[in-house]
Design a protein around this motif. Structure first.
Motif, PDB file in Angstrom:
ATOM      1  N   LEU A   1       0.808  -1.226   0.000  1.00  0.00           N
ATOM      2  CA  LEU A   1       0.000   0.000   0.000  1.00  0.00           C
ATOM      3  C   LEU A   1       0.837   1.269   0.000  1.00  0.00           C
ATOM      4  CD1 LEU A   1      -2.813  -1.054   2.474  1.00  0.00           C
ATOM      5  CD2 LEU A   1      -3.099  -0.475   0.048  1.00  0.00           C
ATOM      6  N   ASP A   2       2.036   1.206   0.567  1.00  0.00           N
ATOM      7  CA  ASP A   2       2.894   2.395   0.630  1.00  0.00           C
ATOM      8  C   ASP A   2       3.869   2.485  -0.535  1.00  0.00           C
ATOM      9  OD1 ASP A   2       1.694   3.261   3.001  1.00  0.00           O
ATOM     10  OD2 ASP A   2       3.050   2.064   4.232  1.00  0.00           O
ATOM     11  N   GLN A  20      -3.633   6.363  -3.989  1.00  0.00           N
ATOM     12  CA  GLN A  20      -4.497   6.288  -5.174  1.00  0.00           C
ATOM     13  C   GLN A  20      -5.918   5.882  -4.775  1.00  0.00           C
ATOM     14  OE1 GLN A  20      -4.021   6.939  -8.364  1.00  0.00           O
ATOM     15  NE2 GLN A  20      -1.833   6.854  -8.745  1.00  0.00           N
ATOM     16  N   ILE A  21      -6.016   4.874  -3.932  1.00  0.00           N
ATOM     17  CA  ILE A  21      -7.323   4.375  -3.513  1.00  0.00           C
ATOM     18  C   ILE A  21      -8.054   5.433  -2.684  1.00  0.00           C
ATOM     19  CG2 ILE A  21      -8.540   2.590  -2.189  1.00  0.00           C
ATOM     20  CD1 ILE A  21      -6.089   0.732  -2.910  1.00  0.00           C
ATOM     21  N   ARG A  22      -7.333   6.013  -1.723  1.00  0.00           N
ATOM     22  CA  ARG A  22      -7.952   7.065  -0.898  1.00  0.00           C
ATOM     23  C   ARG A  22      -8.331   8.275  -1.753  1.00  0.00           C
ATOM     24  NH1 ARG A  22      -3.914   5.138   2.882  1.00  0.00           N
ATOM     25  NH2 ARG A  22      -2.444   6.556   1.854  1.00  0.00           N
ATOM     26  N   HIS A  23      -7.515   8.586  -2.767  1.00  0.00           N
ATOM     27  CA  HIS A  23      -7.791   9.731  -3.635  1.00  0.00           C
ATOM     28  C   HIS A  23      -9.089   9.533  -4.423  1.00  0.00           C
ATOM     29  CE1 HIS A  23      -7.153  13.176  -6.219  1.00  0.00           C
ATOM     30  NE2 HIS A  23      -7.280  12.384  -7.275  1.00  0.00           N
ATOM     31  N   ILE A  24      -9.284   8.349  -4.975  1.00  0.00           N
ATOM     32  CA  ILE A  24     -10.535   8.078  -5.700  1.00  0.00           C
ATOM     33  C   ILE A  24     -11.716   8.334  -4.763  1.00  0.00           C
ATOM     34  CG2 ILE A  24     -11.961   6.300  -6.802  1.00  0.00           C
ATOM     35  CD1 ILE A  24      -9.272   4.993  -7.740  1.00  0.00           C
ATOM     36  N   ALA A  25     -11.604   7.858  -3.521  1.00  0.00           N
ATOM     37  CA  ALA A  25     -12.696   8.009  -2.557  1.00  0.00           C
ATOM     38  C   ALA A  25     -12.907   9.463  -2.148  1.00  0.00           C
ATOM     39  CB  ALA A  25     -12.409   7.165  -1.315  1.00  0.00           C
ATOM     40  N   THR A  26     -11.828  10.153  -1.805  1.00  0.00           N
ATOM     41  CA  THR A  26     -11.976  11.505  -1.257  1.00  0.00           C
ATOM     42  C   THR A  26     -12.346  12.520  -2.328  1.00  0.00           C
ATOM     43  OG1 THR A  26      -9.569  11.838  -1.385  1.00  0.00           O
ATOM     44  CG2 THR A  26     -10.479  11.129   0.738  1.00  0.00           C
ATOM     45  N   ALA A  58      -7.052   6.914   6.478  1.00  0.00           N
ATOM     46  CA  ALA A  58      -7.257   5.469   6.633  1.00  0.00           C
ATOM     47  C   ALA A  58      -5.934   4.796   6.333  1.00  0.00           C
ATOM     48  CB  ALA A  58      -8.340   4.953   5.688  1.00  0.00           C
ATOM     49  N   ASP A  59      -5.513   3.912   7.201  1.00  0.00           N
ATOM     50  CA  ASP A  59      -4.253   3.203   7.004  1.00  0.00           C
ATOM     51  C   ASP A  59      -4.487   1.706   7.191  1.00  0.00           C
ATOM     52  OD1 ASP A  59      -1.570   2.855   6.479  1.00  0.00           O
ATOM     53  OD2 ASP A  59      -0.912   3.346   8.505  1.00  0.00           O
ATOM     54  N   GLY A  60      -3.819   0.916   6.388  1.00  0.00           N
ATOM     55  CA  GLY A  60      -4.012  -0.526   6.423  1.00  0.00           C
ATOM     56  C   GLY A  60      -5.093  -0.925   5.432  1.00  0.00           C
ATOM     57  N   TYR A  61      -4.922  -2.084   4.843  1.00  0.00           N
ATOM     58  CA  TYR A  61      -5.807  -2.508   3.757  1.00  0.00           C
ATOM     59  C   TYR A  61      -7.285  -2.478   4.145  1.00  0.00           C
ATOM     60  CZ  TYR A  61      -7.784  -5.003  -0.144  1.00  0.00           C
ATOM     61  OH  TYR A  61      -8.547  -5.328  -1.234  1.00  0.00           O
ATOM     62  N   ASN A  85      -8.874  -0.972   6.576  1.00  0.00           N
ATOM     63  CA  ASN A  85      -9.346   0.380   6.885  1.00  0.00           C
ATOM     64  C   ASN A  85      -9.515   1.212   5.614  1.00  0.00           C
ATOM     65  OD1 ASN A  85      -9.381  -0.102   9.655  1.00  0.00           O
ATOM     66  ND2 ASN A  85      -7.252   0.524   9.891  1.00  0.00           N
ATOM     67  N   ILE A  86      -8.592   1.069   4.683  1.00  0.00           N
ATOM     68  CA  ILE A  86      -8.690   1.813   3.426  1.00  0.00           C
ATOM     69  C   ILE A  86      -9.915   1.347   2.631  1.00  0.00           C
ATOM     70  CG2 ILE A  86      -7.611   2.216   1.170  1.00  0.00           C
ATOM     71  CD1 ILE A  86      -4.883   2.192   2.639  1.00  0.00           C
ATOM     72  N   LEU A  87     -10.128   0.039   2.564  1.00  0.00           N
ATOM     73  CA  LEU A  87     -11.282  -0.483   1.835  1.00  0.00           C
ATOM     74  C   LEU A  87     -12.596  -0.025   2.477  1.00  0.00           C
ATOM     75  CD1 LEU A  87     -12.139  -2.152  -0.595  1.00  0.00           C
ATOM     76  CD2 LEU A  87     -12.090  -4.177   0.870  1.00  0.00           C
ATOM     77  N   PHE A  88     -12.659  -0.053   3.806  1.00  0.00           N
ATOM     78  CA  PHE A  88     -13.850   0.422   4.508  1.00  0.00           C
ATOM     79  C   PHE A  88     -14.083   1.902   4.207  1.00  0.00           C
ATOM     80  CE2 PHE A  88     -15.928   2.425   8.148  1.00  0.00           C
ATOM     81  CZ  PHE A  88     -17.093   1.674   8.225  1.00  0.00           C
TER      82      PHE A  88
END
Length: 176
Positions: free
Chosen positions: A32-33, A46-52, A77-80, A82-85
């Motif tokens: 993830l990092d 990237q994942i958090r960016h799509i969400a935010t 959100a950190d950790g797989y 938590n990020i998915l949630f």
């Protein structure tokens, strides 16, 4: 493509999101990092960016409020898991905003963070393009790491070629 009605748009957007989730589900938790270059988005970013960006920029401006996007760092959100949630939770919040729109609202204008007034249907189309852009980056990131990624529409390019017929000269000449 102009968007005329909310329900068909949401159906289409659901399919786009399913394809994004398929790639996210193969992300190794220990990567993830990872980023291809210092200072660039990590896979988690990237994942958090799509969400935010969906929730705090697109959904907020569509609701008639200013953009509230503040980035996509690990503090969100950190950790797989938590990020998915977080990813799914923000998407549901965005969907609540989109579901409240009437078909007439699609013709209303919203103001983008760049202070451009744009019809909501065009801004929603841009939101989909934005997600697809970052999903493509996730494919590249994972391919650089050697992670097997799912085909987008069921077949890989190699499988499509294998299931296709060879082209002769006549098929490629528009004058014939």
């Amino acid at each position: 493509m102009e968007i005329h009605s909310i329900p068909p748009f949401l159906e289409y957007y659901h399919k786009v999101r399913e394809r994004t989730l398929r790639i996210i589900k193969v992300v190794p938790a220990d990567q993830l990092d990872w980023s291809y270059k210092p200072g660039k988005f990590t896979i988690g970013d990237q994942i958090r960016h799509i969400a935010t960006i969906e929730r705090y920029m697109f959904a907020e401006t569509i609701a008639g409020r200013p953009s509230a996007y503040q980035g996509c760092g690990k503090d969100l959100a950190d950790g797989y898991d938590n990020i998915l949630f977080f990813f799914n939770q923000l998407h549901e919040q965005s969907l609540d905003i989109f579901r409240a729109l009437s078909d007439n609202d699609l013709q209303r204008k919203c103001t983008t963070p760049g202070q451009v007034e744009m019809r909501i249907w065009k801004w929603m189309r841009a939101m989909v393009e934005h997600e697809i852009h970052h999903r493509g980056e996730l494919y590249i990131y994972l391919n650089l790491l050697g992670v097997k990624t799912p085909p987008m529409y069921g077949l890989t390019a190699e499988e499509v070629a294998q299931n296709s017929i060879p082209i002769t000269g006549a098929e490629t000449d528009p004058g014939k």
